[in-house]
Every structure is written in structure tokens, then in C-alpha cells.
Design a protein around this motif. Sequence first.
Motif, short mmCIF file in Angstrom:
data_model
loop_
_atom_site.label_atom_id
_atom_site.label_comp_id
_atom_site.label_asym_id
_atom_site.label_seq_id
_atom_site.Cartn_x
_atom_site.Cartn_y
_atom_site.Cartn_z
N ASN A 5 -12.54 -34.20 56.02
CA ASN A 5 -11.86 -34.72 54.83
C ASN A 5 -11.41 -36.16 55.01
OD1 ASN A 5 -11.99 -32.54 52.97
ND2 ASN A 5 -10.46 -31.45 54.19
N ILE A 6 -12.07 -36.89 55.91
CA ILE A 6 -11.75 -38.30 56.14
C ILE A 6 -12.75 -39.17 55.38
CG2 ILE A 6 -11.71 -40.17 57.83
CD1 ILE A 6 -9.28 -38.50 58.11
N ARG A 7 -12.24 -40.09 54.63
CA ARG A 7 -13.04 -41.12 53.96
C ARG A 7 -12.90 -42.41 54.78
NH1 ARG A 7 -10.94 -44.48 49.34
NH2 ARG A 7 -12.72 -45.36 48.21
N VAL A 8 -14.01 -43.07 55.09
CA VAL A 8 -14.01 -44.25 55.95
C VAL A 8 -14.51 -45.45 55.17
CG1 VAL A 8 -14.93 -45.30 58.04
CG2 VAL A 8 -14.33 -42.88 58.04
N ILE A 9 -13.78 -46.57 55.28
CA ILE A 9 -14.16 -47.83 54.63
C ILE A 9 -14.24 -48.91 55.71
CG2 ILE A 9 -13.40 -49.65 53.05
CD1 ILE A 9 -12.10 -47.50 51.35
N ILE A 10 -15.29 -49.73 55.65
CA ILE A 10 -15.48 -50.81 56.61
C ILE A 10 -15.20 -52.15 55.93
CG2 ILE A 10 -17.12 -52.03 58.09
CD1 ILE A 10 -16.33 -49.28 59.13
N LYS A 11 -14.40 -52.98 56.59
CA LYS A 11 -14.14 -54.35 56.14
C LYS A 11 -14.60 -55.31 57.24
CE LYS A 11 -11.55 -53.45 52.37
NZ LYS A 11 -11.92 -53.90 51.00
N GLU A 12 -15.64 -56.09 56.95
CA GLU A 12 -16.09 -57.09 57.92
C GLU A 12 -15.07 -58.22 58.02
OE1 GLU A 12 -18.06 -55.84 55.57
OE2 GLU A 12 -19.66 -54.84 56.68
N LEU A 13 -14.65 -58.49 59.25
CA LEU A 13 -13.67 -59.55 59.49
C LEU A 13 -14.16 -60.42 60.64
CD1 LEU A 13 -10.88 -60.69 58.65
CD2 LEU A 13 -9.86 -59.20 60.39
N PRO A 14 -15.14 -61.29 60.38
CA PRO A 14 -15.71 -62.10 61.47
C PRO A 14 -14.75 -63.20 61.92
CG PRO A 14 -16.70 -62.73 59.37
CD PRO A 14 -15.81 -61.55 59.09
N ILE A 15 -14.21 -63.06 63.13
CA ILE A 15 -13.21 -64.01 63.63
C ILE A 15 -13.59 -64.56 65.00
CG2 ILE A 15 -11.29 -63.02 62.32
CD1 ILE A 15 -10.50 -61.45 64.80
N ALA A 45 -28.82 -47.64 54.45
CA ALA A 45 -29.38 -48.73 55.24
C ALA A 45 -28.26 -49.50 55.94
CB ALA A 45 -30.19 -49.67 54.35
N TYR A 46 -27.15 -49.69 55.24
CA TYR A 46 -26.00 -50.37 55.86
C TYR A 46 -25.51 -49.59 57.07
CZ TYR A 46 -21.25 -52.07 56.62
OH TYR A 46 -20.12 -52.55 57.21
N ASP A 47 -25.41 -48.28 56.95
CA ASP A 47 -24.93 -47.46 58.06
C ASP A 47 -25.82 -47.65 59.28
OD1 ASP A 47 -23.33 -45.60 59.39
OD2 ASP A 47 -24.53 -43.90 58.72
N SER A 48 -27.13 -47.68 59.09
CA SER A 48 -28.05 -47.89 60.20
C SER A 48 -27.86 -49.26 60.83
CB SER A 48 -29.50 -47.72 59.73
OG SER A 48 -29.74 -46.42 59.23
N VAL A 49 -27.72 -50.29 59.99
CA VAL A 49 -27.51 -51.64 60.49
C VAL A 49 -26.17 -51.74 61.21
CG1 VAL A 49 -27.01 -54.01 59.74
CG2 VAL A 49 -29.02 -52.80 58.85
N SER A 94 -17.17 -52.76 49.46
CA SER A 94 -17.05 -52.25 50.83
C SER A 94 -17.84 -50.96 51.00
CB SER A 94 -15.58 -52.00 51.19
OG SER A 94 -14.84 -53.19 51.16
N TRP A 95 -18.38 -50.79 52.21
CA TRP A 95 -19.10 -49.55 52.52
C TRP A 95 -18.12 -48.40 52.65
CZ3 TRP A 95 -18.98 -46.31 56.89
CH2 TRP A 95 -20.00 -45.36 56.96
#
Length: 286
Positions: A163-173, A196-200, A124-125
Motif C-alpha cells: 500500500n505504498i505509493r512512490v514518487i521520484i523527484k530528480e534533484l541533480p546537485i 520505460a522510465y522505471d527501467s532507465v 513526476s514518476w
Amino acid sequence: MTLPLSDSALIGTCLAATALGLIVMTSGGGGAAPTPDTAAQTETAASETAAAPEPSLPFGAVPAAPDAVDPEFGAQVRAYLLQNPEVIFEAVAEFERRTAQSQGDMDAALVQANADALFNDPRSWVGGNPDGDVTLVEFLDYKCGFCKRALPEVKALMEQDPNIRVIIKELPILGPESELAARFAISVLELAGPDAYDSVHVELMEYEGAITPDYLEDVASDLDLALADIVDLMESDAVSTVIEDNRALAQRLQISGTPTFVMGEQMIRGFVPVDNMLQAAAIARQ
């Protein structure tokens, strides 16, 4: 989609209807408190009924419930509700408080049981502050309008709380375009890295048109990404496994829509502004 009535309004309506029913049942001649003579007749009838043997019921049958509320009790309830109608809404507020507490306890248990998959998945990003003391996990779909609305709120959160850490979970529904976008983003992360992921990610979230192969080709060209390698990886078992694992995780967490956020042991279902996220972060730090 929103319902015509909120849960609170619906519950309040039901309680009000119940109260009105009691008022109707206890109003008029039929609902008046019995006179002494009537009370005596009622007591005599009750004693005779108690002395009579109960008729046998067919196997499995359930005795019918009494049809009427005790007149004296009903009259007291009616009088009290007429004098104190705010009690109905106090009951609604207490019901909401208990429901929220119960939901919060259940969410915390679900988060604890799935903490490793939520917070430590290397596929995960991770953005914001990788060493932050509070982690926000967002389950999202690139075709979800409320996810798009949430993008600037998450950005604001990272700016206002370093102080926030952010995680992205793709959930295509939301269909084939959602899946295509998720596969593209996951492949970019694997091949080109987090920047590159952040830009996309930002491009896909801000884009309002149809997500097609031609559009993704333009995105890759604009960001100087190796399109052929990305396309090959998009159809791989590795990318399919990431999506399947995210869906399984969402199911275990009882997530049914996007966006859904996990902050500490809290789950926030649906779009919320940055102020609510900051409040959730403060609670997570307690």
C-alpha cells in the motif's frame, strides 16, 4: 560526510566540560564554602557595594557579568554532579527529544504547505501502488552514492508494503553528469511512459561509471528508445522547468542533500534501511 563526534557526543562533551568547570571553580581553597567570619565580611562588602553609587558607563557599553559563581551554590552543584554524573547524559537525551520534536513539527508544517507539489505533480514518476494509502517521495541524484544504496531499500519497501505509493523527484546537485542523467530520465518519462522510465531509473542508479552521451545512447539502444526524440526533449524548456521546480521545492522544504524522503508529514534526510521506512509508514498511518 560525518563529523568526528555525533551531535549527542558533542553536546555531552560540552555539558561535561561545563560541569568540570563548575567543579574546578568550586574545588580547592578558592571554592570552599566561606567560614562564618568570611561570610560576614562578604555580607558587609556587599552592603557597602550596594550603597556606593554605580559608576557611569559610556553610551552603548554593557556592564560586565559577574566573574564567579556563588560559592555555596557551586559547591552544591559540584557535590550533586559527582554523586549523579548520569544527570549530564539524561540532560542530553532530553535535549535530543525536544530538538527532534521541534524538527518534526517544522517538517510537518513544511510538508503541509507544499503538499500539492509533493504529491500531485503530474510530471513526476509514480510507482508502487498508485492508490496506496501512504506516499513516499524521494529526492535523488543519479550520481549520489547513498541514493544508489537506497534503491534496493525502496524496492524492498514496495515489496513488503503493497500500500505504498512512490514518487521520484530528480534533484541533480552533484554536477554536469547528474544534470545529464536527470534530463535523460525526465525525457524518457515524457516520451516513453512510466515503465520505460522505471527501467532507465534502475539502470542509472545501478551504473557506477561516468554518465556520458555515449553511455546514454547505449541505454536508449538497449531499451529500444527513440534516442533522437529524447535528445531533443532533454534540452527543452519543459525539462528545464521540471528540474528548476524540483530544486525550488527542495529549497522550500529545506532539503540540502540527497537522498531525502518525505513520508506522510515526516522528512527523512539521508540513507535509511527498509526497516526505518516501514516504521515511518506505520507512523504516517496513525
